[in-house]
Design an enzyme around this catalytic site. Structure first.
Site, PDB file in Angstrom:
ATOM      1  N   HIS A   1       0.889  -1.253  -0.143  1.00 38.76           N
ATOM      2  CA  HIS A   1      -0.008  -0.136  -0.110  1.00 38.76           C
ATOM      3  C   HIS A   1       0.830   1.152   0.027  1.00 38.76           C
ATOM      4  CE1 HIS A   1       1.116  -0.101   4.283  1.00 38.76           C
ATOM      5  NE2 HIS A   1       0.699   1.091   4.364  1.00 38.76           N
TER       6      HIS A   1
HETATM    7  C1  UD1 Z   1      -2.255   5.190   6.462  1.00 43.39           C
HETATM    8  C2  UD1 Z   1      -0.944   5.295   7.225  1.00 43.39           C
HETATM    9  C3  UD1 Z   1       0.043   4.366   6.876  1.00 43.39           C
HETATM   10  C4  UD1 Z   1      -0.499   2.854   7.292  1.00 43.39           C
HETATM   11  C5  UD1 Z   1      -1.893   2.728   6.616  1.00 43.39           C
HETATM   12  C6  UD1 Z   1      -2.429   1.345   7.216  1.00 43.39           C
HETATM   13  C7  UD1 Z   1      -0.494   7.772   7.229  1.00 43.39           C
HETATM   14  C8  UD1 Z   1       0.229   8.875   6.699  1.00 43.39           C
HETATM   15  N1  UD1 Z   1      -0.364   6.626   6.751  1.00 43.39           N
HETATM   16  O1  UD1 Z   1      -1.923   5.114   5.178  1.00 43.39           O
HETATM   17  O2  UD1 Z   1       1.265   4.584   7.844  1.00 43.39           O
HETATM   18  O3  UD1 Z   1       0.297   2.007   7.266  1.00 43.39           O
HETATM   19  O4  UD1 Z   1      -2.710   3.774   7.087  1.00 43.39           O
HETATM   20  O5  UD1 Z   1      -3.754   1.178   6.526  1.00 43.39           O
HETATM   21  O6  UD1 Z   1      -1.391   7.933   8.065  1.00 43.39           O
HETATM   22  N2  UD1 Z   1      -9.594   4.971   2.534  1.00 43.39           N
HETATM   23  C9  UD1 Z   1     -10.762   4.271   2.317  1.00 43.39           C
HETATM   24  N3  UD1 Z   1     -11.197   3.801   3.602  1.00 43.39           N
HETATM   25  C10 UD1 Z   1     -10.722   4.134   4.877  1.00 43.39           C
HETATM   26  C11 UD1 Z   1      -9.558   4.977   4.892  1.00 43.39           C
HETATM   27  C12 UD1 Z   1      -8.932   5.366   3.672  1.00 43.39           C
HETATM   28  O7  UD1 Z   1     -11.394   3.853   1.337  1.00 43.39           O
HETATM   29  O8  UD1 Z   1     -11.499   3.717   5.849  1.00 43.39           O
HETATM   30  C13 UD1 Z   1      -8.798   5.244   1.085  1.00 43.39           C
HETATM   31  C14 UD1 Z   1      -9.146   6.845   0.841  1.00 43.39           C
HETATM   32  O9  UD1 Z   1      -9.337   6.688  -0.568  1.00 43.39           O
HETATM   33  C15 UD1 Z   1      -7.765   7.380   1.430  1.00 43.39           C
HETATM   34  C16 UD1 Z   1      -6.809   6.092   1.124  1.00 43.39           C
HETATM   35  O10 UD1 Z   1      -7.559   5.004   1.371  1.00 43.39           O
HETATM   36  O11 UD1 Z   1      -7.597   8.575   0.375  1.00 43.39           O
HETATM   37  C17 UD1 Z   1      -5.576   6.554   1.861  1.00 43.39           C
HETATM   38  O12 UD1 Z   1      -6.050   6.649   3.211  1.00 43.39           O
HETATM   39  P1  UD1 Z   1      -5.109   7.471   4.222  1.00 43.39           P
HETATM   40  O13 UD1 Z   1      -5.655   7.438   5.584  1.00 43.39           O
HETATM   41  O14 UD1 Z   1      -4.714   8.674   3.742  1.00 43.39           O
HETATM   42  O15 UD1 Z   1      -3.778   6.753   4.320  1.00 43.39           O
HETATM   43  P2  UD1 Z   1      -3.419   5.201   4.307  1.00 43.39           P
HETATM   44  O16 UD1 Z   1      -3.038   5.038   2.814  1.00 43.39           O
HETATM   45  O17 UD1 Z   1      -4.390   4.330   4.516  1.00 43.39           O
END
Ligand code: UD1
Length: 358
Positions: free
Chosen positions: A206
């Site tokens: 990821h």
């Molecule tokens: C975050 C953490 C990362 C961790 C990862 C585990 C930061 C900078 N990064 O990254 O260290 O390893 O979580 O999962 O905080 N999304 C969904 N549903 C959700 C949450 C997110 O669909 O419940 C999608 C959204 O489109 C979002 C993308 O995933 O834009 C990324 O989510 P985000 O919380 O920004 O960071 P992660 O890549 O999940």
């Protein structure tokens, strides 16, 4: 003492669960408030973990949702500050390195609230990763560090932090792992793909560096599929990766892409796997404790003890690097590994004993 416990994203939940459990017997001395920032909000990324790990419903949900790094940081800071102004806390306890960790520690510290960082001091020295910036900023304003390794202690000393602020307690994520090991449960995929003990791979990807560029992601997955030599690869796909994979259309008979799994199901798969391929940091700690071979698709790690002591190897992000590591694995030449000091399931108890002295 009034203590705020912050959790926002998936890897936070297994780190706070044992702390909350260990606070129960001292509820007359430490009153805690559990704050979910809402950074992760899907049931599969958040709710399921609360249920499976017996974490109580958050007292407050800041409901910040998705956004850019700055948008999420700003929203969390604004909403957490508003809460603190209405109902202050004495200490703010943050875990790990996600956006919520950094945002809440800044909001708290600017109101002169003490910051406690669980898993403080670890460093990849790779500033292209948002997590590294989160670690650096959080640690720069932390009052008490609870650390997972001697390397973290050294990093903090080298940065000039006083010895009295650094408390080497072990790893709360491993408390959760050891406590729940007997409850691990086979996911549906076990039967669907006819998985057999030590005869399949688990893969997670990821990190933006691996998944955001379509051609590179395709090449990486192709190399892993080739290297698996026909063994099944179970790939629970993070929502970020899913969006990108949709556009590429990767298929192979032994590649099984599934929805993100719950904690108990995911770790069942890891425990019984031949090997794990990942770009996560936390998973390399879990494979170390379960002594499962792990290949990390990153060029660096903030958890070097998983390599020097544990079962992890840094493969890098160049797809051409995968084949030699796969060969070593199939030849049965992977190291056996050992478990780092104090990763013993009692870390949260040590933290609470120490909190009572603050
Ligand atoms: C975050 C953490 C990362 C961790 C990862 C585990 C930061 C900078 N990064 O990254 O260290 O390893 O979580 O999962 O905080 N999304 C969904 N549903 C959700 C949450 C997110 O669909 O419940 C999608 C959204 O489109 C979002 C993308 O995933 O834009 C990324 O989510 P985000 O919380 O920004 O960071 P992660 O890549 O999940």
């Amino acid at each position: 003492m009034k203590l705020d416990i912050i959790a926002g994203a998936r890897p936070n939940f297994m780190k706070i669960a044992p702390i909350i459990e260990a606070l129960k017997p001292v509820s007359n001395q430490i009153q805690y408030r559990l704050i979910h920032t809402g950074q992760h909000y899907d049931k599969k990324m958040s709710g399921n973990f609360f249920e499976q790990l017996g974490i109580p419903e958050p007292d407050v949900n800041l409901e910040v949702g998705s956004g850019t790094q700055a948008e999420q940081t700003a929203r969390i800071m604004e909403r957490y500050e508003t809460l603190l102004l209405k109902e202050p806390a004495d200490w703010c306890l943050v875990v790990g390195d996600v956006t919520s960790t950094m945002a809440c520690s800044i909001a708290a510290k600017k109101l002169n609230i003490g910051v406690i960082h669980v898993e403080g001091g670890i460093r990849s020295n790779d500033l292209t990763m948002p997590e590294e910036i989160n670690r650096m900023v959080t640690d720069s304003i932390t009052d008490i560090f609870y650390t997972t390794s001697e390397v973290a202690n050294k990093n903090l000393r080298d940065l000039g932090h006083a010895e009295s602020k650094i408390r080497y307690v072990g790893n709360t994520m491993i408390d959760t792992l050891l406590k729940n090991k007997s409850r691990f449960t086979a996911p549906k995929a076990w039967q669907t793909y006819d998985l057999k003990e030590k005869n399949y791979f688990v893969m997670t990807l990821h990190r933006p560096a691996n998944v955001d560029e379509e051609t590179k992601l395709k090449k990486l997955i192709d190399e892993i599929v080739k290297g698996a030599k026909g063994l099944p690869i179970v790939f629970p796909v993070h929502p970020r990766t899913a969006k990108i994979l949709k556009g590429i259309g990767i298929e192979a008979p032994n590649l099984h892409m599934i929805e993100p799994l719950g904690y108990l199901e995911f770790n069942y798969l890891v425990q019984h796997a031949f090997a794990v391929v990942t770009d996560s940091g936390g998973i390399t700690e879990e494979t170390t404790v379960m002594k499962v071979p792990c290949m990390t698709l990153r060029d660096n790690t903030e958890r070097p003890e998983t390599i020097t002591i544990g079962t992890n190897e840094l493969v890098g992000t160049n797809p051409d690097n995968v084949a030699p590591f796969m060969a070593k694995l199939h030849q049965g030449d992977w190291k056996a590994g050992d478990i780092p000091h104090l990763w013993d399931g009692r870390t949260a108890k040590r933290i609470i004993e120490d909190l009572l002295t603050l």
